[in-house]
Design an enzyme around this catalytic site. Structure first.
Site, short mmCIF file in Angstrom:
data_model
loop_
_atom_site.label_atom_id
_atom_site.label_comp_id
_atom_site.label_asym_id
_atom_site.label_seq_id
_atom_site.Cartn_x
_atom_site.Cartn_y
_atom_site.Cartn_z
N LYS A 73 0.84 -1.20 0.00
CA LYS A 73 0.00 0.00 0.00
C LYS A 73 0.87 1.25 0.00
O LYS A 73 0.67 2.16 -0.81
CB LYS A 73 -0.90 0.01 1.23
CG LYS A 73 -1.61 1.36 1.48
CD LYS A 73 -2.50 1.35 2.70
CE LYS A 73 -1.76 1.60 3.96
NZ LYS A 73 -1.48 3.02 4.27
N ASN A 74 1.89 1.27 0.87
CA ASN A 74 2.65 2.51 1.06
C ASN A 74 3.69 2.76 -0.03
O ASN A 74 4.34 3.80 -0.03
CB ASN A 74 3.27 2.53 2.46
CG ASN A 74 2.19 2.63 3.52
OD1 ASN A 74 1.04 2.98 3.22
ND2 ASN A 74 2.53 2.29 4.74
N CYS A 123 -4.83 7.61 9.38
CA CYS A 123 -5.04 7.10 10.74
C CYS A 123 -4.73 8.17 11.78
O CYS A 123 -3.85 9.00 11.59
CB CYS A 123 -4.13 5.90 10.98
SG CYS A 123 -4.49 4.52 9.89
N ARG A 173 -0.06 14.71 13.39
CA ARG A 173 0.59 14.23 12.15
C ARG A 173 0.99 15.48 11.34
O ARG A 173 0.37 15.84 10.37
CB ARG A 173 -0.32 13.29 11.37
CG ARG A 173 -0.57 11.97 12.08
CD ARG A 173 -1.21 10.92 11.21
NE ARG A 173 -0.28 10.29 10.28
CZ ARG A 173 -0.61 9.24 9.53
NH1 ARG A 173 -1.83 8.75 9.56
NH2 ARG A 173 0.27 8.68 8.70
N ASP A 218 4.27 0.27 12.10
CA ASP A 218 3.02 -0.29 11.56
C ASP A 218 2.82 -1.74 11.97
O ASP A 218 1.80 -2.35 11.63
CB ASP A 218 2.97 -0.16 10.03
CG ASP A 218 2.91 1.29 9.61
OD1 ASP A 218 3.18 1.57 8.44
OD2 ASP A 218 2.61 2.14 10.47
N ARG A 250 -8.93 -0.61 4.00
CA ARG A 250 -8.06 0.39 3.34
C ARG A 250 -6.73 -0.23 2.96
O ARG A 250 -6.09 0.18 2.00
CB ARG A 250 -7.80 1.57 4.28
CG ARG A 250 -8.91 2.57 4.46
CD ARG A 250 -8.42 3.72 5.31
NE ARG A 250 -7.10 4.14 4.87
CZ ARG A 250 -6.11 4.50 5.70
NH1 ARG A 250 -6.29 4.47 7.00
NH2 ARG A 250 -4.94 4.86 5.24
C1 EPZ Z 1 3.92 6.79 6.54
O1 EPZ Z 1 3.20 7.83 7.17
C2 EPZ Z 1 2.97 5.61 6.46
N1 EPZ Z 1 1.80 6.00 5.66
C3 EPZ Z 1 2.52 5.18 7.86
O2 EPZ Z 1 1.81 3.96 7.70
C4 EPZ Z 1 3.74 4.88 8.73
O3 EPZ Z 1 3.30 4.67 10.05
C5 EPZ Z 1 4.73 6.04 8.68
O4 EPZ Z 1 5.06 6.39 7.33
C6 EPZ Z 1 6.04 5.69 9.40
O5 EPZ Z 1 6.63 4.57 8.78
C7 EPZ Z 1 1.90 6.00 4.32
O6 EPZ Z 1 2.95 5.71 3.77
C8 EPZ Z 1 0.67 6.37 3.55
P1 EPZ Z 1 6.19 9.97 8.62
P2 EPZ Z 1 3.82 9.33 7.17
O7 EPZ Z 1 6.17 11.26 7.89
O8 EPZ Z 1 4.61 9.53 5.94
C9 EPZ Z 1 6.93 13.13 12.07
C10 EPZ Z 1 0.00 2.49 7.70
O9 EPZ Z 1 -0.43 1.84 8.66
N2 EPZ Z 1 6.77 14.16 11.03
O10 EPZ Z 1 7.27 9.00 8.34
O11 EPZ Z 1 2.71 10.27 7.49
C11 EPZ Z 1 5.62 12.44 12.42
O12 EPZ Z 1 4.89 13.18 13.38
C12 EPZ Z 1 0.38 3.93 7.90
O13 EPZ Z 1 0.21 2.04 6.56
C13 EPZ Z 1 7.04 15.48 11.34
O14 EPZ Z 1 7.41 15.80 12.46
O15 EPZ Z 1 4.80 9.22 8.42
C14 EPZ Z 1 6.09 11.13 12.95
O16 EPZ Z 1 6.44 11.29 14.32
C15 EPZ Z 1 -0.01 4.45 9.26
N3 EPZ Z 1 6.90 16.42 10.38
C16 EPZ Z 1 7.36 10.85 12.15
O17 EPZ Z 1 7.75 12.09 11.58
C17 EPZ Z 1 6.50 16.10 9.10
O18 EPZ Z 1 6.40 17.00 8.25
C18 EPZ Z 1 7.18 9.83 11.03
O19 EPZ Z 1 6.14 10.27 10.19
C19 EPZ Z 1 6.22 14.75 8.80
C20 EPZ Z 1 6.36 13.79 9.78
#
Ligand code: EPZ
Length: 428
Positions: free
Chosen positions: A22-23, A117, A122, A306, A398
């Site tokens: 998915k991702n 989610c 976020r 995840d 999803r």
């Molecule tokens: C992706 O989300 C995945 N979703 C998530 O999977 C997964 O949990 C996550 O990566 C971490 O591996 C998709 O790919 C669609 P991040 P994403 O930006 O990109 C902080 C699932 O179950 N952050 O890597 O939104 C954030 O708060 C889903 O498939 C900032 O601070 O995650 C978090 O603490 C759920 N500023 C950390 O980084 C930003 O601008 C990681 O978030 C962006 C993120």
């Protein structure tokens, strides 16, 4: 309303084939906005988020032809900038990749702020930092991300204060057609970042270092359509690995890349589970009581966040106490109250769950509070005494292709029902 009904106690035996990731699928589908001509994307998982992404692209003017249930042909030559349908885009997380792709192609974008989610905060500050570093002015107003550059985006160096999959991907999308070289420092190393870079390089991009914490993108003038197959879903694979071990069965999980599952395999082996790795499959079984384990979720190659909920369930079955620390999200433990309703003995603080294993789980009615939590409720139902009813299963659908069918085929007593005004109408 649809529910999943599970009668627990059946060990799982046989083979489950994992679908596409998915991702990986979401960034690659939206990356086609950057490509001239036709792309054929293969091994897409037949899940609601992919269906939604394709509907959004069609709503933007893309020509999309479904070749079969895992392959689409896409041409985005006539896509209009800023035309992502609001009601579709605001429900999914991955829709914010449209921002990077539109910025890369048109030098401007207007996209609804993403959904996804609920793990507490976020933020998207790093996405904005990346877009601004490339020369765009960014505004967030009335639920939209709007950005515009004067002329072409200019390559630059960007340090990611936090390892972010989404921000790393979005900067790659915005930078791939920019003037000059962009370097992303402290980049996410997830396999889906590598998959996107491989897709874009196949289209003619010049991206080096994906999979390391320094990614270099040399802007090119255009990208041309290709045929590309999405990676297998490592989280789906890990979910079924845990289901096999938790139910005391023996499963072959096929169409996987074992290296992507190293941290999950390591933790299961620490619990006394057997994991046999083959070229594109893993065989999983447990033939002794499960040992307790401590887990800390981290960005890749650490233990995946995840897999947090699914791991918590098997930790409940271990003979002893374990700690599950969440190292990525602020609040990923909303599901634990559902496990406690099933008899689990867990105490929770904001970033750590103390799991007191060994208490039997009992079937009852529970909710899927998010995508991976829903998968965890399924695993809990598979091992619980009695019947478990899971509601809000739209979360699960999803991200998990044909989950009920796949589990049925390996011996689970599981079905999906449609409940209308209190009466159970049909089992599908
Ligand atoms: C992706 O989300 C995945 N979703 C998530 O999977 C997964 O949990 C996550 O990566 C971490 O591996 C998709 O790919 C669609 P991040 P994403 O930006 O990109 C902080 C699932 O179950 N952050 O890597 O939104 C954030 O708060 C889903 O498939 C900032 O601070 O995650 C978090 O603490 C759920 N500023 C950390 O980084 C930003 O601008 C990681 O978030 C962006 C993120």
């Amino acid at each position: 309303m649809e529910k999943i009904i599970i009668k627990g106690g059946n060990p799982l035996y046989g083979t489950i084939e994992v679908s596409g990731m998915k991702n990986s699928s979401l960034p690659i589908l939206f990356a086609t906005i950057l490509v001239k001509g036709t792309c054929v994307i293969e091994n897409l998982p037949p899940i609601d988020d992919v269906t939604a992404a394709i509907a959004i692209l069609k709503g933007m003017g893309a020509e999309v032809r479904n070749i079969d249930d895992t392959t689409v042909e896409i041409c985005t030559d006539n896509v209009g900038c800023g035309t992502a349908p609001y009601d579709m885009a605001r429900h999914m997380r991955g829709s914010y990749y449209i921002a990077g792709a539109e910025l890369g192609r048109f030098g401007r974008t207007s996209v609804p702020l993403p959904g996804g989610c609920d793990f507490g905060q976020r933020p998207i500050d790093l996405h904005i930092k990346g877009f601004e570093a490339l020369g765009a002015r960014v505004d967030l107003d009335s639920g939209y991300i709007r950005a515009e550059a004067d002329g072409t985006l200019k390559g630059t160096s960007i340090y990611m204060d936090v390892v972010s999959v989404g921000a790393t991907i979005n900067v790659i999308l915005a930078a791939v057609l920019a003037e000059g070289v962009t370097v992303i420092d402290n980049a996410a190393k997830e396999p889906h970042v590598v998959d996107l870079a491989n897709f874009l390089n196949a289209c003619g991009a010049d991206i080096a270092g994906a999979g390391t914490d320094i990614i270099r993108i040399k802007g090119v003038s255009s990208l041309n359509g290709v045929t590309y197959a999405v990676l297998p879903d490592m989280i789906e694979a890990g979910t079924y690995m845990i289901a096999a071990a938790a139910t005391g069965g023996r499963l072959t999980v096929s169409n996987v890349i074992p290296k992507h599952l190293e941290s999950v395999t390591a933790k299961l082996c620490e619990m006394g589970v057997h994991v046999e790795e083959n070229d594109s499959s893993v065989e999983v079984w447990a033939d002794a009581p499960l040992r307790p384990v401590n887990v800390k979720t981290q960005p890749y190659p650490g233990f995946p966040t995840d897999m947090n909920p699914q791991m918590c369930v098997i930790m409940c079955l271990a003979e002893g106490n374990g700690q599950l620390r969440e190292g990525v999200w602020d609040n990923r433990f909303r599901y634990i109250k559902e496990l406690i309703r099933m008899g689990a003995d867990i105490t929770v603080e904001p970033k750590v769950a103390y799991v007191h294993g060994g208490k039997p789980l009992k079937g009852t009615s529970v909710r899927a509070v998010d995508l991976r939590a829903g998968a965890a409720m399924v695993i809990a139902g598979l091992v619980a005494e009695g019947v478990t009813e899971i509601s809000d299963i739209y979360h699960i659908e999803r991200g998990y292709a044909n989950l009920v069918e796949k589990l049925c085929a390996v011996g689970a007593d599981i079905k999906k029902t449609v409940v209308s005004d209190g009466a159970c109408v049909t089992a599908v």
